[in-house]
Motif scaffolding. Structure first.
Motif, PDB file in Angstrom:
ATOM      1  N   TYR A   1      -8.299  -0.797  -0.413  1.00  0.00           N
ATOM      2  CA  TYR A   1      -7.563  -1.809   0.355  1.00  0.00           C
ATOM      3  C   TYR A   1      -7.161  -1.304   1.739  1.00  0.00           C
ATOM      4  O   TYR A   1      -6.739  -2.092   2.584  1.00  0.00           O
ATOM      5  CB  TYR A   1      -6.346  -2.283  -0.431  1.00  0.00           C
ATOM      6  CG  TYR A   1      -6.714  -3.257  -1.526  1.00  0.00           C
ATOM      7  CD1 TYR A   1      -6.846  -4.618  -1.257  1.00  0.00           C
ATOM      8  CD2 TYR A   1      -6.971  -2.823  -2.828  1.00  0.00           C
ATOM      9  CE1 TYR A   1      -7.204  -5.511  -2.257  1.00  0.00           C
ATOM     10  CE2 TYR A   1      -7.327  -3.704  -3.830  1.00  0.00           C
ATOM     11  CZ  TYR A   1      -7.446  -5.053  -3.531  1.00  0.00           C
ATOM     12  OH  TYR A   1      -7.810  -5.944  -4.519  1.00  0.00           O
ATOM     13  N   SER A   2      -7.304   0.014   1.956  1.00  0.00           N
ATOM     14  CA  SER A   2      -7.112   0.571   3.304  1.00  0.00           C
ATOM     15  C   SER A   2      -8.436   0.656   4.058  1.00  0.00           C
ATOM     16  O   SER A   2      -8.505   1.229   5.144  1.00  0.00           O
ATOM     17  CB  SER A   2      -6.494   1.972   3.201  1.00  0.00           C
ATOM     18  OG  SER A   2      -5.253   1.938   2.546  1.00  0.00           O
ATOM     19  N   LYS A   3      -9.506   0.124   3.438  1.00  0.00           N
ATOM     20  CA  LYS A   3     -10.865   0.080   4.010  1.00  0.00           C
ATOM     21  C   LYS A   3     -11.466   1.471   4.209  1.00  0.00           C
ATOM     22  O   LYS A   3     -12.291   1.677   5.094  1.00  0.00           O
ATOM     23  CB  LYS A   3     -10.864  -0.712   5.322  1.00  0.00           C
ATOM     24  CG  LYS A   3     -10.436  -2.170   5.130  1.00  0.00           C
ATOM     25  CD  LYS A   3     -10.549  -2.977   6.400  1.00  0.00           C
ATOM     26  CE  LYS A   3     -10.158  -4.434   6.141  1.00  0.00           C
ATOM     27  NZ  LYS A   3     -10.260  -5.267   7.369  1.00  0.00           N
ATOM     28  N   ARG A   4     -11.061   2.393   3.344  1.00  0.00           N
ATOM     29  CA  ARG A   4     -11.676   3.735   3.346  1.00  0.00           C
ATOM     30  C   ARG A   4     -12.629   3.758   2.154  1.00  0.00           C
ATOM     31  O   ARG A   4     -12.364   4.352   1.117  1.00  0.00           O
ATOM     32  CB  ARG A   4     -10.595   4.802   3.252  1.00  0.00           C
ATOM     33  CG  ARG A   4      -9.627   4.785   4.444  1.00  0.00           C
ATOM     34  CD  ARG A   4      -8.334   5.527   4.153  1.00  0.00           C
ATOM     35  NE  ARG A   4      -8.564   6.948   3.934  1.00  0.00           N
ATOM     36  CZ  ARG A   4      -7.648   7.785   3.472  1.00  0.00           C
ATOM     37  NH1 ARG A   4      -6.435   7.322   3.166  1.00  0.00           N
ATOM     38  NH2 ARG A   4      -7.908   9.062   3.312  1.00  0.00           N
TER      39      ARG A   4
ATOM     40  N   HIS B   1      -5.870   2.289  -3.392  1.00  0.00           N
ATOM     41  CA  HIS B   1      -5.232   2.471  -2.081  1.00  0.00           C
ATOM     42  C   HIS B   1      -6.288   2.646  -0.995  1.00  0.00           C
ATOM     43  O   HIS B   1      -6.213   2.029   0.082  1.00  0.00           O
ATOM     44  CB  HIS B   1      -4.296   3.681  -2.116  1.00  0.00           C
ATOM     45  CG  HIS B   1      -3.632   3.954  -0.795  1.00  0.00           C
ATOM     46  ND1 HIS B   1      -4.163   4.815   0.144  1.00  0.00           N
ATOM     47  CD2 HIS B   1      -2.485   3.454  -0.255  1.00  0.00           C
ATOM     48  CE1 HIS B   1      -3.380   4.843   1.204  1.00  0.00           C
ATOM     49  NE2 HIS B   1      -2.354   4.026   0.988  1.00  0.00           N
ATOM     50  N   SER B   2      -7.303   3.460  -1.284  1.00  0.00           N
ATOM     51  CA  SER B   2      -8.362   3.699  -0.296  1.00  0.00           C
ATOM     52  C   SER B   2      -9.175   2.435  -0.051  1.00  0.00           C
ATOM     53  O   SER B   2      -9.525   2.122   1.094  1.00  0.00           O
ATOM     54  CB  SER B   2      -9.284   4.826  -0.776  1.00  0.00           C
ATOM     55  OG  SER B   2      -8.582   6.040  -0.866  1.00  0.00           O
TER      56      SER B   2
ATOM     57  N   LEU C   1       0.816  -1.215   0.000  1.00  0.00           N
ATOM     58  CA  LEU C   1       0.000   0.000   0.000  1.00  0.00           C
ATOM     59  C   LEU C   1       0.854   1.271   0.000  1.00  0.00           C
ATOM     60  O   LEU C   1       0.444   2.294  -0.557  1.00  0.00           O
ATOM     61  CB  LEU C   1      -0.943  -0.005   1.208  1.00  0.00           C
ATOM     62  CG  LEU C   1      -2.017  -1.108   1.185  1.00  0.00           C
ATOM     63  CD1 LEU C   1      -2.948  -0.977   2.379  1.00  0.00           C
ATOM     64  CD2 LEU C   1      -2.813  -1.063  -0.108  1.00  0.00           C
ATOM     65  N   GLU C   2       2.015   1.222   0.604  1.00  0.00           N
ATOM     66  CA  GLU C   2       2.883   2.400   0.594  1.00  0.00           C
ATOM     67  C   GLU C   2       3.351   2.709  -0.827  1.00  0.00           C
ATOM     68  O   GLU C   2       3.379   3.878  -1.250  1.00  0.00           O
ATOM     69  CB  GLU C   2       4.093   2.175   1.511  1.00  0.00           C
ATOM     70  CG  GLU C   2       4.949   3.423   1.677  1.00  0.00           C
ATOM     71  CD  GLU C   2       6.095   3.223   2.656  1.00  0.00           C
ATOM     72  OE1 GLU C   2       7.005   4.070   2.676  1.00  0.00           O
ATOM     73  OE2 GLU C   2       6.081   2.223   3.408  1.00  0.00           O
TER      74      GLU C   2
ATOM     75  N   GLU D   1       0.439   4.245  -2.676  1.00  0.00           N
ATOM     76  CA  GLU D   1       0.240   5.655  -2.310  1.00  0.00           C
ATOM     77  C   GLU D   1       1.268   6.543  -3.012  1.00  0.00           C
ATOM     78  O   GLU D   1       0.920   7.611  -3.546  1.00  0.00           O
ATOM     79  CB  GLU D   1       0.361   5.818  -0.794  1.00  0.00           C
ATOM     80  CG  GLU D   1       0.041   7.234  -0.316  1.00  0.00           C
ATOM     81  CD  GLU D   1       0.059   7.336   1.198  1.00  0.00           C
ATOM     82  OE1 GLU D   1      -0.518   8.313   1.715  1.00  0.00           O
ATOM     83  OE2 GLU D   1       0.646   6.454   1.869  1.00  0.00           O
TER      84      GLU D   1
END
Length: 528
Positions: free
Chosen positions: A296-299, A293-294, A266-267, A270
């Motif tokens: 898989y970051s659960k946003r 990214h959002s 994820l880094e 981003e």
């Protein structure tokens, strides 16, 4: 300035000639176009064409005075064709494709420049008018044999690679160091037929040649093909090579970001998103990468916003809808239409393996009903190895719901591949006994043509068009039959208009002889 000058034009004192007023209107419309005021620009272009029409009438009435100063001025006037092209550009920006087609169709075929034919071809393709699109792409190649976008356009419409290559053979043989182009055409012919393995091998052979070594476009195509084939490791590797060679590369970076996100990097995702935004925020790719990214970051809410923005910038972006369908499935895991949308996206990007995994999950989650059986069969039809499984699944679906249209359509598609036209006709007649559907009537028309039942086929196409007057495939089927019935008329049309005549060559079905020609040209294509 043009706006002020146009106000002066309507004053009692005529400070500008009619031709100068025409030029001012075009200048004004051009400036509005560049300011993205597309509706206003269309209005001014329309006024300019009206002024040009009046100017033409005046010039016919008044004989030439022999004034030498008027000749250069008239020669510098923008052409009506160019003005119509700019109007079509405005309409495409406004997403009014029908209006854009209407404007360009109004230009006589002999006066159409390659860029006009190219725009028409793309618009026809988008509208589903495949034959007209093929005709326009071929006209581009006739004028510009090295127009690679036209080549790709034809291949994407299932025109045989050998036929496309034959349109470029003269230019290939006349220019030194251009022999690679025939192999390039063959590679992308494999791409568009879904033969990923042969496409990868052919592009690898091109990429190894010194002339095309480290070509970013070829590396990007290889990366995308590995992704379609499910080889994510090699896909990431090729994407990394491509972006090392071109740090400003945007094309394909949405798929690259998606693959990195799936691996949990994820880094890196981003950082990729930030870098792409610094290059351009007017492309879908940076928004898709940030959306991945959002997600898989659960946003999830942010992921939906970013995906919507990507679709707004590029309605053809496949990765953007995937974000939306996944979120929809998370919120409503029992909604079949969410799964259907996601699987359709996977199939559109040739991600057969992921589509199969998702279809099996739906089958297990929602149970064995007509809808889930058909959905799983749809994916199985994409792989020749699983055709028999697809047949079994469709039979089960039709036993449960004999009137389920999607299952009938897919079973008819399978029977068509097997050339079992009589069985297909029986299936479609049975399905139409208690319902009337445009698609079923059209497919029945296609099957009847295959068994030489032309009159009834024409009746079926007519019924389909009565149910949906905009069904382009029914209209094309009817037009094709009419042309075959009156070959003399078709010949006369060719004499009147060369370009319209060339449309006869755009038969998307191809022929066995073309396939044989393709095989015979193996050596010519450099594929020993």
């Amino acid at each position: 300035l043009s706006d002020l000058s146009l106000s002066v034009c309507v004053s009692p004192r005529e400070l500008f000639s009619p031709s100068q007023k025409y030029q001012l209107l075009v200048y004004h419309a051009d400036s509005l176009f560049h300011d993205k005021e597309y509706r206003n620009a269309v209005s001014k272009y329309t006024m300019a064409l009206q002024q040009k029409k009046a100017l033409s009438k005046t010039s016919k009435v008044r004989p030439s005075t022999g004034n030498a100063t008027s000749t250069p001025q008239s020669q510098c006037l923008p052409s009506e064709i160019e003005v119509k092209y700019k109007m079509a550009e405005c309409y495409t920006m406004l997403k009014q494709d029908k209006d854009a087609i209407a404007i360009l169709d109004g230009i006589p075929s002999r006066q159409r420049t390659p860029k006009i034919n190219m725009m028409l071809a793309n618009l026809y393709k988008k509208a589903g008018q495949e034959r007209s699109s093929v005709t326009s792409y071929k006209e581009v190649l006739r004028q510009c044999p090295l127009a690679l976008d036209a080549i790709l356009g034809l291949l994407s419409l299932s025109v045989k690679g050998a036929e496309v290559a034959s349109m470029t053979i003269n230019i290939i043989q006349s220019i030194p160091n251009l022999d690679w182009l025939s192999v390039w055409i063959k590679a992308y012919a494999f791409v568009h037929t879904g033969d990923n393995t042969r496409a990868i091998n052919t592009i690898c052979s091109l990429e190894k040649k010194s002339l095309l070594r480290d070509n970013v476009d070829l590396l990007g195509s290889l990366a995308d093909l590995y992704f379609r084939a499910g080889d994510n490791k090699n896909s990431i590797l090729k994407f990394e090579q491509a972006q090392m060679l071109d740090p400003y590369l945007i094309k394909g970076m949405d798929v690259y970001g998606y693959l990195l996100a799936r691996e949990g990097r994820l880094e890196d995702v981003e950082n990729l998103g930030c870098r792409l935004f610094n290059i351009s925020d007017q492309h879908a790719e940076p928004w898709v990468v940030s959306g991945c990214h959002s997600f898989y970051s659960k946003r999830y809410s942010r992921a939906l916003y970013l995906g919507a923005k990507a679709i707004q910038l590029n309605s053809n972006s496949i990765q953007a809808p995937i974000i939306h369908f996944r979120e929809a499935i998370r919120l409503a895991p029992c909604r079949l239409d969410c799964y259907e949308g996601l699987i359709e996206c996977y199939l559109a990007s040739n991600s057969i393996r992921e589509a199969m995994v998702m279809a099996n999950n739906v089958y297990k989650t929602l149970g064995a009903n007509a809808q889930t059986l058909t959905l799983l069969a749809t994916v199985c039809l994409e792989d020749p190895v699983t055709h028999e499984k697809a047949k079994t699944l469709l039979d089960k679906a039709l036993m449960q719901r004999p009137d389920y249209i999607k299952a009938v359509v897919k079973k008819a598609e399978l029977l068509s591949r097997e050339q079992k036209y009589d069985d297909g006709i029986d299936l479609l007649r049975s399905a139409l006994a208690n319902q009337s559907d445009c698609v079923l009537h059209r497919i029945l028309g296609d099957f009847l043509v295959a068994v030489n039942e032309y009159q009834e086929a024409m009746d079926q196409y007519s019924i389909a068009l009565s149910l949906d007057p905009n069904d382009q495939k029914s209209l094309e089927g009817m037009q094709k039959m009419e042309k075959e019935e009156s070959p003399t008329d078709a010949t006369q049309e060719e004499d009147v208009d060369d370009m319209e005549g060339s449309g006869e060559e755009g038969d998307l079905e191809g022929s066995d002889s073309e396939a044989a020609q393709w095989a015979d040209q193996e050596q010519w294509f450099g594929m020993q």
